[in-house]
Design an enzyme around this catalytic site. Sequence first.
Site, PDB file in Angstrom:
ATOM      1  N   VAL A 205       5.952   5.483  -0.290  1.00 36.42           N
ATOM      2  CA  VAL A 205       6.668   4.612  -0.288  1.00 36.42           C
ATOM      3  C   VAL A 205       6.414   3.314   0.805  1.00 36.42           C
ATOM      4  CG1 VAL A 205       8.898   3.359  -0.718  1.00 36.42           C
ATOM      5  CG2 VAL A 205       8.371   5.588  -1.601  1.00 36.42           C
ATOM      6  N   GLY A 206       6.227   3.936   2.048  1.00 36.77           N
ATOM      7  CA  GLY A 206       6.261   3.183   3.265  1.00 36.77           C
ATOM      8  C   GLY A 206       5.052   2.442   3.645  1.00 36.77           C
TER       9      GLY A 206
ATOM     10  N   ASP B 218       2.603  -0.319   2.584  1.00 38.38           N
ATOM     11  CA  ASP B 218       2.848  -1.341   1.301  1.00 38.38           C
ATOM     12  C   ASP B 218       2.317  -2.798   2.224  1.00 38.38           C
ATOM     13  OD1 ASP B 218       4.674  -1.893   3.405  1.00 38.38           O
ATOM     14  OD2 ASP B 218       6.315  -1.995   2.023  1.00 38.38           O
TER      15      ASP B 218
ATOM     16  N   ASP C 230      13.224  12.552  10.157  1.00 38.08           N
ATOM     17  CA  ASP C 230      12.799  11.203  10.663  1.00 38.08           C
ATOM     18  C   ASP C 230      12.365  11.231  12.253  1.00 38.08           C
ATOM     19  OD1 ASP C 230      13.524   8.058   9.764  1.00 38.08           O
ATOM     20  OD2 ASP C 230      13.276   8.395  11.834  1.00 38.08           O
TER      21      ASP C 230
ATOM     22  N   GLU D  33       6.695 -12.760   1.406  1.00 33.85           N
ATOM     23  CA  GLU D  33       5.673 -12.466   0.219  1.00 33.85           C
ATOM     24  C   GLU D  33       6.500 -13.152  -1.005  1.00 33.85           C
ATOM     25  OE1 GLU D  33       3.265  -8.700   0.928  1.00 33.85           O
ATOM     26  OE2 GLU D  33       5.316  -8.291   0.145  1.00 33.85           O
TER      27      GLU D  33
ATOM     28  N   GLN E   7      15.888   2.957   2.906  1.00 31.37           N
ATOM     29  CA  GLN E   7      15.325   3.340   1.460  1.00 31.37           C
ATOM     30  C   GLN E   7      15.433   4.729   0.966  1.00 31.37           C
ATOM     31  OE1 GLN E   7      13.695   3.459  -2.329  1.00 31.37           O
ATOM     32  NE2 GLN E   7      14.185   1.621  -0.987  1.00 31.37           N
TER      33      GLN E   7
ATOM     34  N   VAL F 148       3.508   0.282  -3.854  1.00 29.93           N
ATOM     35  CA  VAL F 148       3.774  -0.804  -3.038  1.00 29.93           C
ATOM     36  C   VAL F 148       4.632  -1.759  -3.398  1.00 29.93           C
ATOM     37  CG1 VAL F 148       1.253  -0.623  -2.111  1.00 29.93           C
ATOM     38  CG2 VAL F 148       1.579  -2.036  -3.979  1.00 29.93           C
TER      39      VAL F 148
END
Lengths: 359, 359
Positions: free
Chosen positions: A244-245, A247, A181, A76, A160, A313
């Site tokens: 946060v993930g 995106d 996790d 991107e 992150q 995002v």
Amino acid sequence: MNAVIEKPIAATNAAPSERALIPFVSVDNMMRLVHRVGLETMLKELAEVIEGNFRRWESFDKTARIPAHSAEGVIELMPTADGDTYGFKYVNGHPRNMRAGLQTVTAFGLLADMHTGYPVMLSEMTMLTALRTAAMSAMAARHLAPKGSKVMAVIGNGAQSEFQAVAFKAILGIEEVRLWDIDPKATEKCARNLRGTGLRVVHCATAEEAIQGAQIITTATADKKLATILTDNMVGAGVHLNAVGGDSPGKTELAKEILLRSDIFVEFPPQTRIEGEIQQLDPDHPVTELWEVVAGRKPGRTGEAQITLFDSVGFAIEDFSALTYVRAKAKETGLYDLLDMIADPDDPRDLFGMLMRAK
Amino acid sequence: MNAVIEKPIAATNAAPSERALIPFVSVDNMMRLVHRVGLETMLKELAEVIEGNFRRWESFDKTARIPAHSAEGVIELMPTADGDTYGFKYVNGHPRNMRAGLQTVTAFGLLADMHTGYPVMLSEMTMLTALRTAAMSAMAARHLAPKGSKVMAVIGNGAQSEFQAVAFKAILGIEEVRLWDIDPKATEKCARNLRGTGLRVVHCATAEEAIQGAQIITTATADKKLATILTDNMVGAGVHLNAVGGDSPGKTELAKEILLRSDIFVEFPPQTRIEGEIQQLDPDHPVTELWEVVAGRKPGRTGEAQITLFDSVGFAIEDFSALTYVRAKAKETGLYDLLDMIADPDDPRDLFGMLMRAK
């Protein structure tokens, strides 16, 4: 070796003009910069620069990032500009990279002078994106999380996670992080890295255990799929969700039912509707733009039972903020090199003559 | 100084992995490369690579470039991708720069591996854009100009002019160039630079004089306005117009009447309709996509009296072509440096640990 190379890189034949040499902040210099400034101080200062630019949101050109998708991931470009300065970031997202021993997200960025179009800084941004994402999350939480939050769950303990933990400590005063996790090795790595930061770190065996007693739940997982990291019954009243993930299109973390019970705050709606958790909702589902909260035009958290969701995002203005911050700090500290990146003949119309004289 | 820096720039603490070090082609190395390959050979090879990619046009992701406009000019990002490789160029256009002794157009570009998202080359592109633009013009003229063209008028004798002249000599066999510019000093500079190239160079006092006897008319002026470099009565039957200078909204060079008498060939219609000469025409005015001519699907020049117009604005696939060419040549010759641009810890999830260990 000195941090600053006095002699520009690979420019030997003729001394390029000052404007032709672009300051470059390498990975090594970025890491030196973080330690020179201090990690917590840098996160705080980044949050402040971002907040300042959110306050003047309307002075920026804004566009959803420009993606190039492949089977493995996405590349991107994220440009923005404020009339004086232009900035963009190149960033990729390749969830399968990890299995090949590569970073899921790598990035670099550039600032340019809009009056001349000449670049003024090139910088690594893999490290810087991790820092600005964490600073952004904590800045948003300052407006949205319950006052006096002390405990944060961190679901997803990848690249992150530690940055989030330290930013929330520095900026919000979080004292305890509860880690979970799907891969226990990730949690071990995260816990090991957070030793010595002053945070109380709790390993958890399940996501349910991680969110126990947490006022803030951060989700930072990286699978490129519609995942459900949090189900509806896991999220009680009064928490702040920092998602946060999720995106990119087809990449989410939260059950739709949670979204329907939450007040949702976003960066730039045209981008978040495509990439964020809210891609699961109707395109006209009400959301609040975070900049309006920062600018005092809309309320953030309004009640104790409210579930707030920052559907993060990542937006170009955050990168712009981080780059302008690093530019000032690099100048101050000399932690940069000079790149012979712009051909700049004495007579601007004589590019050909410059080439011929180099023979 | 060696062209290749063995020690990566500014990477001292820990040796970054091979993937983290990005080959960088500086201005100096680009000029060395041109002379190593030979200017005419390089222009010919660039034209061939561009032509090859025009032939497989449909395998590329295509998008109009993404502009950021200011009072003084524009900064643009031009991405494209073919499923394996991603490329983009950063380029500005600031016509007033010249008065400040700066380049009107500066550029740099990047290639990346779409399977991992990791950059594989960063390169200067001010010089390379001048080369690829000229190679592109000559490649288009090979399909559109009258057979056996020997004389070319060059209206506008700025930074692009000599590159056009040499490309048309190398690729089309042009023997005489007839120069005119509103500024006689620009013409003098152009003529001086073309000495020794083997071209017969004629200084002209007016645009009318320049086009006398020319089978090809190249316009390459840079004012950011709707200019009329060529009026209707100046252009006779049978010529090929190579219009290079009109390349952004509000910036054209040709009288509308000329366009209406011409068969118009363009790179990527959605971009050219905004930026090219045809911004003066109805949005559905018929144009031919040049790639269809190159691929043998549509005719190029069909008759002796026909006026053909290549409405050149520059498209991302040309830059992609130039970058892939330079990448191969840089590898072959070693004319590149290595940049410490991508943070790449051994454990991809351990970015934070990498940062802490650098302390």
